[in-house]
Design a protein around this motif. Structure first.
Motif, PDB file in Angstrom:
ATOM      1  N   ARG A 122     -29.316   2.326 -28.208  1.00 37.12           N
ATOM      2  CA  ARG A 122     -28.411   1.171 -28.100  1.00 37.12           C
ATOM      3  C   ARG A 122     -29.039   0.166 -27.132  1.00 37.12           C
ATOM      4  NH1 ARG A 122     -23.192   1.812 -29.930  1.00 37.12           N
ATOM      5  NH2 ARG A 122     -22.933   3.752 -31.120  1.00 37.12           N
ATOM      6  N   LYS A 123     -29.636  -0.850 -27.686  1.00 43.20           N
ATOM      7  CA  LYS A 123     -30.438  -1.778 -26.890  1.00 43.20           C
ATOM      8  C   LYS A 123     -29.600  -2.728 -26.047  1.00 43.20           C
ATOM      9  CE  LYS A 123     -33.952   0.180 -28.706  1.00 43.20           C
ATOM     10  NZ  LYS A 123     -34.603   1.255 -27.916  1.00 43.20           N
ATOM     11  N   ASN A 124     -28.286  -2.741 -26.252  1.00 45.94           N
ATOM     12  CA  ASN A 124     -27.439  -3.621 -25.439  1.00 45.94           C
ATOM     13  C   ASN A 124     -26.812  -2.895 -24.252  1.00 45.94           C
ATOM     14  OD1 ASN A 124     -25.650  -2.072 -26.922  1.00 45.94           O
ATOM     15  ND2 ASN A 124     -24.383  -3.790 -27.612  1.00 45.94           N
ATOM     16  N   ILE A 125     -27.252  -1.667 -23.976  1.00 41.19           N
ATOM     17  CA  ILE A 125     -26.793  -0.932 -22.796  1.00 41.19           C
ATOM     18  C   ILE A 125     -27.956  -0.766 -21.825  1.00 41.19           C
ATOM     19  CG2 ILE A 125     -25.939   1.272 -21.906  1.00 41.19           C
ATOM     20  CD1 ILE A 125     -24.343   1.650 -24.414  1.00 41.19           C
ATOM     21  N   ILE A 126     -27.726  -1.144 -20.574  1.00 35.40           N
ATOM     22  CA  ILE A 126     -28.717  -0.945 -19.519  1.00 35.40           C
ATOM     23  C   ILE A 126     -28.124   0.023 -18.496  1.00 35.40           C
ATOM     24  CG2 ILE A 126     -30.059  -2.041 -17.681  1.00 35.40           C
ATOM     25  CD1 ILE A 126     -30.029  -4.598 -19.307  1.00 35.40           C
ATOM     26  N   PRO A 127     -28.522   1.302 -18.536  1.00 37.77           N
ATOM     27  CA  PRO A 127     -28.004   2.275 -17.562  1.00 37.77           C
ATOM     28  C   PRO A 127     -28.589   2.018 -16.173  1.00 37.77           C
ATOM     29  CG  PRO A 127     -28.883   3.360 -19.535  1.00 37.77           C
ATOM     30  CD  PRO A 127     -29.378   1.944 -19.540  1.00 37.77           C
ATOM     31  N   ILE A 128     -27.737   2.123 -15.157  1.00 35.20           N
ATOM     32  CA  ILE A 128     -28.159   1.891 -13.774  1.00 35.20           C
ATOM     33  C   ILE A 128     -27.620   3.023 -12.903  1.00 35.20           C
ATOM     34  CG2 ILE A 128     -27.994   0.349 -11.779  1.00 35.20           C
ATOM     35  CD1 ILE A 128     -27.468  -1.950 -13.777  1.00 35.20           C
ATOM     36  N   LEU A 129     -28.507   3.706 -12.208  1.00 39.09           N
ATOM     37  CA  LEU A 129     -28.082   4.698 -11.227  1.00 39.09           C
ATOM     38  C   LEU A 129     -27.716   3.949  -9.954  1.00 39.09           C
ATOM     39  CD1 LEU A 129     -27.766   7.680 -10.351  1.00 39.09           C
ATOM     40  CD2 LEU A 129     -30.166   7.605  -9.619  1.00 39.09           C
ATOM     41  N   GLY A 130     -26.434   3.983  -9.600  1.00 40.30           N
ATOM     42  CA  GLY A 130     -26.009   3.216  -8.435  1.00 40.30           C
ATOM     43  C   GLY A 130     -24.621   3.609  -7.975  1.00 40.30           C
ATOM     44  N   ASP A 131     -24.288   3.164  -6.787  1.00 43.71           N
ATOM     45  CA  ASP A 131     -22.997   3.431  -6.165  1.00 43.71           C
ATOM     46  C   ASP A 131     -22.173   2.150  -6.214  1.00 43.71           C
ATOM     47  OD1 ASP A 131     -20.844   3.952  -4.455  1.00 43.71           O
ATOM     48  OD2 ASP A 131     -22.052   5.185  -3.101  1.00 43.71           O
ATOM     49  N   ALA A 132     -21.063   2.186  -6.951  1.00 38.97           N
ATOM     50  CA  ALA A 132     -20.244   0.990  -7.156  1.00 38.97           C
ATOM     51  C   ALA A 132     -19.671   0.431  -5.860  1.00 38.97           C
ATOM     52  CB  ALA A 132     -19.108   1.296  -8.134  1.00 38.97           C
ATOM     53  N   ARG A 133     -19.675   1.220  -4.807  1.00 37.58           N
ATOM     54  CA  ARG A 133     -19.175   0.719  -3.517  1.00 37.58           C
ATOM     55  C   ARG A 133     -20.114  -0.297  -2.894  1.00 37.58           C
ATOM     56  NH1 ARG A 133     -18.598   6.159  -0.262  1.00 37.58           N
ATOM     57  NH2 ARG A 133     -20.658   6.368  -1.255  1.00 37.58           N
ATOM     58  N   PHE A 134     -21.364  -0.323  -3.371  1.00 40.33           N
ATOM     59  CA  PHE A 134     -22.376  -1.201  -2.783  1.00 40.33           C
ATOM     60  C   PHE A 134     -23.024  -2.043  -3.884  1.00 40.33           C
ATOM     61  CE2 PHE A 134     -22.248   2.848  -0.412  1.00 40.33           C
ATOM     62  CZ  PHE A 134     -21.713   2.379   0.782  1.00 40.33           C
ATOM     63  N   PRO A 135     -22.340  -3.084  -4.343  1.00 35.10           N
ATOM     64  CA  PRO A 135     -22.834  -3.857  -5.492  1.00 35.10           C
ATOM     65  C   PRO A 135     -24.192  -4.501  -5.280  1.00 35.10           C
ATOM     66  CG  PRO A 135     -20.971  -4.957  -4.431  1.00 35.10           C
ATOM     67  CD  PRO A 135     -21.042  -3.580  -3.856  1.00 35.10           C
ATOM     68  N   GLU A 136     -24.524  -4.822  -4.042  1.00 38.27           N
ATOM     69  CA  GLU A 136     -25.817  -5.452  -3.787  1.00 38.27           C
ATOM     70  C   GLU A 136     -26.975  -4.491  -4.041  1.00 38.27           C
ATOM     71  OE1 GLU A 136     -24.550  -3.318  -0.137  1.00 38.27           O
ATOM     72  OE2 GLU A 136     -23.548  -4.695  -1.527  1.00 38.27           O
TER      73      GLU A 136
END
Length: 232
Positions: A122-136
């Motif tokens: 699915r080329k319109n999904i970009i998975p990101i490993l991250g913590d939503a508490r720190f958007p920067e």
């Protein structure tokens, strides 16, 4: 695959239903025909393959099933999905936003591995490993303005997370959909008190409540808020 009569949802583009509207089954058109993501049923109708979308397994599907006034979906929209998990709901959002883009942020390493595996085609999904508490912390991975944030995180500070990410990424006229799980915020207080407090935090943070939808019949102790910036 089985055959059934499928038609367009009367409000939400790229969402489909069968049966009476008040008790309809819901579907999205499969962006990757022949493949399912989490064992969902594939249904063929008039030469098109659809994926059944169960509101008991997806809070976004539950929200749509409750017929909200606000139309927050678009085939061209850019979404930021906080709490993307292993791919259940985000894969249906991928079907809907066929010409858009979805940034899927997930904190758990096991879930992000499953998400990558389940949505690699699915080329319109970009998975990101991250913590939503720190958007920067994941800003370098997001290179477009965001039309809509969808948040489903099991954190105690859910309103603050929504504000932080909306302030950082959301377009001026964009909106955020926040799935509040009262037990994750405060397991002692009554859900109504928890929801009231979260609404007050959002309002104090500069956001107005557009709509509040109870999805308890699909997901216990869950309320979904649709919010926008309070522009004066």
């Amino acid at each position: 695959m089985s055959r059934t009569d499928i038609r367009n949802h009367p409000k939400f583009e790229n969402v489909y239903i069968s049966g009476p509207l008040e008790n309809a089954k819901m579907y999205t058109k499969n962006l990757t025909p022949g493949q399912n993501v989490y064992g969902e049923k594939l249904v063929e109708y008039k030469g098109i393959e659809f994926r059944e979308w169960d509101p008991y397994r997806s809070k976004l599907a539950a929200l749509i099933s409750e017929n909200p006034i606000t139309n927050f979906l678009s085939p061209d929209a850019k979404f930021l999905y906080l709490g993307a998990g292993s791919g259940t709901t985000i894969s249906h959002l991928s079907d809907i936003a066929e010409n858009g883009l979805i940034y899927g942020v997930e904190f758990a390493e096991r879930s992000i591995r499953q998400l990558i595996q389940n949505t690699s085609n699915r080329k319109n999904i970009i998975p990101i490993l991250g913590d939503a508490r720190f958007p920067e912390s994941y800003a370098k991975s997001i290179y477009t303005g965001i039309d809509c944030i969808y948040q489903d995180v099991a954190q105690p500070n859910q309103a603050h997370i929504a504000i932080a990410n909306s302030n950082y990424y959301l377009k001026k006229e964009g909106m955020a959909i926040v799935a509040l799980k009262s037990q994750s915020i405060d397991s002692v207080s009554k859900p109504e008190k928890v929801y009231k407090n979260e609404k007050e935090i959002l309002e104090a943070g500069g956001y107005k409540l557009v709509e509040s939808i109870n999805i308890h019949k699909y997901a216990a102790n869950h309320l979904i808020l649709i919010i926008k910036r309070n522009i004066t």
